[in-house]
Design an enzyme around this catalytic site. Structure first.
Site, PDB file in Angstrom:
ATOM      1  N   ASP A  46      -5.668  25.257   9.475  1.00  0.00           N
ATOM      2  CA  ASP A  46      -5.105  24.021   8.930  1.00  0.00           C
ATOM      3  C   ASP A  46      -4.247  23.333   9.993  1.00  0.00           C
ATOM      4  O   ASP A  46      -3.287  23.915  10.502  1.00  0.00           O
ATOM      5  CB  ASP A  46      -4.247  24.346   7.703  1.00  0.00           C
ATOM      6  CG  ASP A  46      -3.671  23.096   7.055  1.00  0.00           C
ATOM      7  OD1 ASP A  46      -4.327  22.546   6.151  1.00  0.00           O
ATOM      8  OD2 ASP A  46      -2.572  22.668   7.455  1.00  0.00           O
ATOM      9  N   TYR A  51       0.873  17.011  13.413  1.00  0.00           N
ATOM     10  CA  TYR A  51       1.306  18.204  14.132  1.00  0.00           C
ATOM     11  C   TYR A  51       1.138  18.072  15.646  1.00  0.00           C
ATOM     12  O   TYR A  51       1.754  18.829  16.403  1.00  0.00           O
ATOM     13  CB  TYR A  51       0.535  19.439  13.673  1.00  0.00           C
ATOM     14  CG  TYR A  51       0.619  19.753  12.200  1.00  0.00           C
ATOM     15  CD1 TYR A  51       1.528  19.105  11.359  1.00  0.00           C
ATOM     16  CD2 TYR A  51      -0.214  20.707  11.633  1.00  0.00           C
ATOM     17  CE1 TYR A  51       1.584  19.390  10.003  1.00  0.00           C
ATOM     18  CE2 TYR A  51      -0.160  21.002  10.288  1.00  0.00           C
ATOM     19  CZ  TYR A  51       0.731  20.336   9.475  1.00  0.00           C
ATOM     20  OH  TYR A  51       0.772  20.628   8.135  1.00  0.00           O
ATOM     21  N   LYS A  76      -5.318  16.291   8.596  1.00  0.00           N
ATOM     22  CA  LYS A  76      -4.716  15.365   7.645  1.00  0.00           C
ATOM     23  C   LYS A  76      -4.368  14.045   8.321  1.00  0.00           C
ATOM     24  O   LYS A  76      -3.993  14.018   9.497  1.00  0.00           O
ATOM     25  CB  LYS A  76      -3.441  15.974   7.040  1.00  0.00           C
ATOM     26  CG  LYS A  76      -3.592  17.393   6.545  1.00  0.00           C
ATOM     27  CD  LYS A  76      -2.284  17.948   6.045  1.00  0.00           C
ATOM     28  CE  LYS A  76      -2.332  19.461   5.983  1.00  0.00           C
ATOM     29  NZ  LYS A  76      -2.233  20.088   7.300  1.00  0.00           N
ATOM     30  N   HIS A 109      -2.179  12.840   4.048  1.00  0.00           N
ATOM     31  CA  HIS A 109      -1.071  13.780   4.200  1.00  0.00           C
ATOM     32  C   HIS A 109       0.047  13.545   3.183  1.00  0.00           C
ATOM     33  O   HIS A 109       0.614  14.493   2.633  1.00  0.00           O
ATOM     34  CB  HIS A 109      -0.521  13.694   5.631  1.00  0.00           C
ATOM     35  CG  HIS A 109       0.165  14.944   6.083  1.00  0.00           C
ATOM     36  ND1 HIS A 109       0.218  15.328   7.401  1.00  0.00           N
ATOM     37  CD2 HIS A 109       0.813  15.910   5.404  1.00  0.00           C
ATOM     38  CE1 HIS A 109       0.879  16.465   7.506  1.00  0.00           C
ATOM     39  NE2 HIS A 109       1.247  16.836   6.305  1.00  0.00           N
ATOM     40  N   SER A 232       2.472  31.733  11.725  1.00  0.00           N
ATOM     41  CA  SER A 232       3.299  32.563  12.594  1.00  0.00           C
ATOM     42  C   SER A 232       2.809  32.376  14.020  1.00  0.00           C
ATOM     43  O   SER A 232       1.661  31.987  14.249  1.00  0.00           O
ATOM     44  CB  SER A 232       3.222  34.038  12.202  1.00  0.00           C
ATOM     45  OG  SER A 232       4.027  34.808  13.083  1.00  0.00           O
ATOM     46  N   ARG A 237       2.837  39.474  13.178  1.00  0.00           N
ATOM     47  CA  ARG A 237       3.019  38.804  11.890  1.00  0.00           C
ATOM     48  C   ARG A 237       1.729  38.129  11.439  1.00  0.00           C
ATOM     49  O   ARG A 237       1.439  38.098  10.233  1.00  0.00           O
ATOM     50  CB  ARG A 237       4.149  37.770  12.007  1.00  0.00           C
ATOM     51  CG  ARG A 237       4.557  37.123  10.698  1.00  0.00           C
ATOM     52  CD  ARG A 237       5.091  38.118   9.683  1.00  0.00           C
ATOM     53  NE  ARG A 237       6.206  38.891  10.191  1.00  0.00           N
ATOM     54  CZ  ARG A 237       7.455  38.479  10.251  1.00  0.00           C
ATOM     55  NH1 ARG A 237       7.775  37.264   9.825  1.00  0.00           N
ATOM     56  NH2 ARG A 237       8.405  39.276  10.719  1.00  0.00           N
ATOM     57  N   ASN A 241       0.209  39.062   7.830  1.00  0.00           N
ATOM     58  CA  ASN A 241      -0.055  38.048   6.807  1.00  0.00           C
ATOM     59  C   ASN A 241      -1.507  38.063   6.342  1.00  0.00           C
ATOM     60  O   ASN A 241      -1.815  37.529   5.267  1.00  0.00           O
ATOM     61  CB  ASN A 241       0.304  36.662   7.334  1.00  0.00           C
ATOM     62  CG  ASN A 241       1.796  36.454   7.473  1.00  0.00           C
ATOM     63  OD1 ASN A 241       2.601  37.183   6.898  1.00  0.00           O
ATOM     64  ND2 ASN A 241       2.175  35.460   8.259  1.00  0.00           N
TER      65      ASN A 241
END
Length: 275
Positions: A46, A51, A76, A109, A232, A237, A241
């Site tokens: 994603d 971003y 998005k 978004h 992460s 991690r 996850n």
């Protein structure tokens, strides 16, 4: 390798229920971090125009050696690209940035209700969808009132609504509206930016099942039917996850965690945020 369950969207597209989020990952770290996620078994990535790391996500997908059809990629629309023509141009820029022939999912978004252009913007996404350059389209941060306006003025029902969801913000009303209209719920900020990890209830359940508080929280999302994509930048991690499918929470556990709701946001209020 663990097989992540998939959900079927309202247009029959299959979406992995667990994905990898790239929010706040700097562009210079995104390729390596996304590759680590793909190596760990994630097949759903994603990103967003906002971003600033779409290019690097695309590089990771191409460099992974995986077939394009095996990786679900979402992006998005940026808030400055509302309006029909602006949205079409922005989508073209995204495809160019990721270097892929199509996206699996493209979202508006934010609704930006004061601007009042999200229905017109959605019309552009419908054109993108019909062209095949996005296999599914949806929205993010839309409340039921926004969704009603969208449904009244358009032909394609959003495949997903990506909203802030976590044990302190369970979003029951939005999720119920989505379920009624076959709009899948995607959960961003699934651990409330870490706030829920110190919660006594979640820690007690985690100790009993032998998992971390983050794993218990993510498993709560999975069992409720949400699509979730924790973020992460550390390999340990990232792998932790992903390790959500060798245990189950009881109905009592689910109820206890859901009862922690206090309507507490970590992000913006969609009714008030306007870019």
């Amino acid at each position: 390798m663990t097989a992540v369950p998939s959900l079927t969207l309202n247009n029959a597209v299959q979406i992995p229920q667990l994905g990898f989020g790239t929010f706040q990952i700097p562009p210079e770290d995104t390729r390596e971090t996304t590759l680590a996620a793909l190596e760990a078994g994630y097949r759903h990535i994603d990103t967003a125009q906002m971003y600033g790391n779409e290019k690097e996500v695309g590089q990771a997908v191409r460099d992974s050696g995986l077939d394009r059809a095996d990786v679900f990629v979402t992006s998005k629309l940026n808030n400055d690209a509302h309006g029909h023509d602006n949205a079409l141009r922005a989508f073209d820029r995204t495809l160019e940035a990721v270097g892929l022939d199509y996206l699996d999912l493209f979202l508006i978004h934010w609704p930006l209700p004061a601007k009042g252009e999200f229905v017109e913007t959605w019309k552009a996404l419908e054109e993108v969808y019909r062209s095949g350059r996005a296999k599914a389209i949806g929205v993010s941060n839309f409340q039921p009132r926004h969704l009603r306006r969208l449904l009244e003025g358009s032909d394609v029902v959003p495949a997903v609504n990506q909203i802030e969801v976590h044990p302190y913000l369970t979003q029951d009303e939005v999720r119920a509206f989505g379920a009624e209209h076959q709009i899948a719920t995607e959960a961003w900020s699934p651990i409330a930016q870490g706030k829920v990890l110190d919660d006594p209830t979640i820690n007690r359940i985690a100790e009993r099942v032998g998992k971390s508080p983050a794993q218990v929280t993510l498993r709560w999302h999975i069992q409720r039917g949400d699509i979730v994509f924790p973020k992460s930048v550390t390999r340990k991690r990232i792998e932790e996850n992903f390790d959500l499918f060798d245990f189950e929470l009881s109905e009592g556990d689910i109820g206890e965690i859901s009862a922690l709701n206090r309507n507490e946001r970590t992000g913006f209020d969609p009714d008030r945020f306007n870019g």
